[in-house]
Scaffold this active site. Structure first.
Site, mmCIF file in Angstrom:
data_model
loop_
_atom_site.group_PDB
_atom_site.id
_atom_site.type_symbol
_atom_site.label_atom_id
_atom_site.label_comp_id
_atom_site.label_asym_id
_atom_site.label_seq_id
_atom_site.Cartn_x
_atom_site.Cartn_y
_atom_site.Cartn_z
ATOM 1 N N HIS A 1 0.834 -1.201 0.000
ATOM 2 C CA HIS A 1 0.000 0.000 0.000
ATOM 3 C C HIS A 1 0.867 1.249 0.000
ATOM 4 O O HIS A 1 2.047 1.194 0.327
ATOM 5 C CB HIS A 1 -0.974 0.039 1.189
ATOM 6 C CG HIS A 1 -0.315 0.043 2.534
ATOM 7 N ND1 HIS A 1 0.037 -1.105 3.202
ATOM 8 C CD2 HIS A 1 0.067 1.053 3.354
ATOM 9 C CE1 HIS A 1 0.601 -0.800 4.355
ATOM 10 N NE2 HIS A 1 0.640 0.506 4.477
ATOM 11 N N HIS B 1 3.981 7.190 3.709
ATOM 12 C CA HIS B 1 4.918 6.072 3.536
ATOM 13 C C HIS B 1 4.470 5.165 2.410
ATOM 14 O O HIS B 1 3.341 5.220 1.952
ATOM 15 C CB HIS B 1 5.117 5.283 4.834
ATOM 16 C CG HIS B 1 3.912 4.545 5.345
ATOM 17 N ND1 HIS B 1 3.035 5.095 6.261
ATOM 18 C CD2 HIS B 1 3.429 3.302 5.095
ATOM 19 C CE1 HIS B 1 2.086 4.220 6.542
ATOM 20 N NE2 HIS B 1 2.286 3.117 5.835
ATOM 21 N N GLU C 1 7.768 1.216 4.904
ATOM 22 C CA GLU C 1 7.241 0.160 5.776
ATOM 23 C C GLU C 1 7.506 -1.165 5.077
ATOM 24 O O GLU C 1 7.282 -1.293 3.865
ATOM 25 C CB GLU C 1 5.736 0.363 5.978
ATOM 26 C CG GLU C 1 5.075 -0.689 6.860
ATOM 27 C CD GLU C 1 3.579 -0.435 7.066
ATOM 28 O OE1 GLU C 1 2.958 0.298 6.268
ATOM 29 O OE2 GLU C 1 3.027 -1.009 8.027
HETATM 30 CO CO CO Z 1 1.257 1.315 6.249
#
Ligand code: CO
Length: 134
Positions: free
Chosen positions: A7, A79, A130
């Site tokens: 994502h 992120h 991440e």
């Molecule tokens: Co995330």
């Protein structure tokens, strides 16, 4: 080491407005807002054919995106999350190359119930990364 993009997270000051922009202006499929108090955010998932975008609004005083929105009050990309097969192996490989892991270096359970780590944006051209084990 990196797999697919799981994502892309966008911090927003007003999640209802952001969800409307994605649904009505961009024509995307969006989920209802979900409060995740243990992560300090309310999230709307934007489902795309190849990945998803997560709209994040701060929830509570200790929200991890509060400081970000103080610097970027209109919102911004927060992120990018890449999938990895083995998060501990990825961490050890990256720290061996000098990359910094945020926090105590141990994976936490992320918003999807999977182990995650965050890498210092200064080591990756200003982008918070991440890693999620899938
Ligand atoms: Co995330």
């Amino acid at each position: 080491m990196l797999g697919r993009i799981n994502h892309i997270a966008i911090a927003v000051p007003d999640i209802a407005l952001a969800a409307r922009v994605y649904a009505e202006t961009l024509g995307a499929r969006v989920s209802p807002p979900q409060a995740l108090p243990e992560h300090g955010v309310t999230v709307v998932f934007v489902e795309l054919p190849n990945t998803k975008v997560e709209l994040l609004e701060p929830l509570g005083e200790a929200s991890p995106i509060k400081a970000f929105l103080e610097k970027a009050p209109g919102g911004g990309m927060h992120h990018i999350c890449y999938e990895v097969d083995d998060i501990l192996a990825a961490r050890d490989l990256l720290t061996g190359k000098g990359a910094r892991v945020l926090g105590n270096g141990e994976p936490k359970t992320g918003a999807h119930g999977k182990p995650v780590l965050f890498l210092h944006p200064k080591d990756f051209m200003g982008t918070l990364i991440e890693l999620e084990q899938v």
